[in-house]
Design a protein around this motif. Structure first.
Motif, short mmCIF file in Angstrom:
data_model
loop_
_atom_site.label_atom_id
_atom_site.label_comp_id
_atom_site.label_asym_id
_atom_site.label_seq_id
_atom_site.Cartn_x
_atom_site.Cartn_y
_atom_site.Cartn_z
N ARG A 13 0.75 -0.97 -0.06
CA ARG A 13 0.07 -0.02 0.48
C ARG A 13 0.73 0.82 0.01
O ARG A 13 2.09 1.53 1.03
N GLY A 15 1.05 5.98 -0.06
CA GLY A 15 -0.24 6.82 -0.21
C GLY A 15 0.86 8.08 0.03
O GLY A 15 2.18 7.95 0.83
N CYS A 25 -4.28 12.11 3.74
CA CYS A 25 -3.67 11.35 2.45
C CYS A 25 -3.80 11.96 0.58
O CYS A 25 -5.81 12.02 0.87
N SER A 28 -3.65 7.53 -2.83
CA SER A 28 -3.55 6.04 -2.55
C SER A 28 -3.06 5.16 -3.21
O SER A 28 -4.34 5.27 -4.36
N THR A 221 -9.41 -2.07 9.89
CA THR A 221 -8.32 -1.47 8.64
C THR A 221 -8.10 -2.22 7.53
O THR A 221 -8.90 -3.94 8.25
N ASP A 239 -10.80 2.76 8.53
CA ASP A 239 -10.23 3.57 7.95
C ASP A 239 -8.98 2.92 6.81
O ASP A 239 -8.50 2.00 7.04
N LYS A 240 -9.40 2.09 5.41
CA LYS A 240 -8.34 1.81 5.15
C LYS A 240 -7.12 2.24 4.94
O LYS A 240 -6.40 1.02 4.50
N LEU A 241 -6.82 3.42 5.26
CA LEU A 241 -5.60 3.91 5.54
C LEU A 241 -4.40 3.88 6.67
O LEU A 241 -3.47 4.92 6.77
N LYS A 245 -1.02 5.99 7.57
CA LYS A 245 -0.91 6.73 8.15
C LYS A 245 -0.15 7.14 10.00
O LYS A 245 0.46 8.09 10.15
#
Length: 255
Positions: A13, A15, A25, A28, A221, A239-241, A245
């Motif tokens: 992944r 970002g 972000c 992504s 996630t 929150d997939k990010l 983060k």
């Protein structure tokens, strides 16, 4: 800009963030960790992705990598250096951070999940459920103490093992079936994978809450979090990010 990279067993992944402390972000994307690629193939792939998303490589001034796949870390680092002439910062469980832990086996992704949870959410106890290659539960309190981790086989890993070891089973699309009790092989397996894992997730949340004697604020996630989150009230936010983060926060602590 800051490029954050989370290298996992199934996927990588990426970002793109501003270089300040803002955790929004800008862009992504995700690529498969497999098949194995050469250095030149990664360089070509990254350049093509930049072109696809309209990213000017010269605007990227810093790079941070968190990885649980040592064999991939080096080649990704080399390919990015060839493009940017920037040496990425590699972070892991030994990198400085605002949280307290004593584990010598804590994966970088779980470490990043705990850091992001502690930084972003002011709650008594926070539980991050990562629906990745493994299904992991990472719990941290509002003082930055890591309470503990649970790791179980991942959803796709279980599904692949089931299909791979059974000769007559078809390829199954991972989605919510129309009923709990299936009528056809596909819906029977979908029910087992979706509702079986959902029951495990809800059961473990309940057991964690009982052990802590307080209810956790639960964040989901990982790649399959979008399937399970709508099916339960036990997960409060998706929150997939979340992991990248955490890597961004680690970058600012260690740059």
């Amino acid at each position: 800009m800051l490029l954050t990279i989370n290298i996992g067993n199934s996927s990588i992944r990426f970002g793109l963030f501003n270089n300040n402390y803002n955790l929004k972000c800008n862009c992504s994307w995700i690529i498969n960790s497999n098949p194995h690629r050469s250095l030149d193939e990664y360089i070509l792939l990254f350049r093509n992705i930049y072109q696809q998303y309209g990213i000017f490589s010269k605007l990227i001034k810093n790079i941070v990598i968190g990885s649980v796949v040592p064999t991939l870390t080096n080649i990704v680092e080399q390919s990015l250096y060839k493009i940017h002439k920037i040496k990425p910062i590699i972070v892991d469980r030994y990198s400085s951070s605002p949280i307290i832990h004593y584990s010598h086996q804590l994966g970088t992704d779980l470490y990043a999940n705990a850091i992001a949870a502690y930084t972003l959410y002011n709650k008594e106890n926070i539980l991050v459920i990562d629906f990745g290659t493994a299904l992991s539960f990472t719990c941290i309190d509002k003082y930055g103490n890591l309470k503990g981790v649970i790791i179980a086989p991942g959803v796709n890993s279980s599904l692949s093992a089931l299909i791979g070891n059974t000769s007559k089973l078809p390829k199954i699309k991972l989605k919510k079936p129309p009923h709990i009790l299936g009528e056809y092989t596909e819906t029977c397996i979908q029910s087992g994978i979706i509702y079986g894992y959902l029951s495990m997730v809800e059961g473990l949340i309940n057991r964690i809450n009982q052990e802590l004697k307080k209810n956790c604020f639960v964040i989901a996630t990982g790649g399959l979090s979008h399937i399970y989150t709508p099916l339960t009230k036990e997960i409060h936010f998706k929150d997939k990010l979340h992991t990248i983060k955490g890597l961004k926060i680690l970058f600012h602590w260690n740059k």
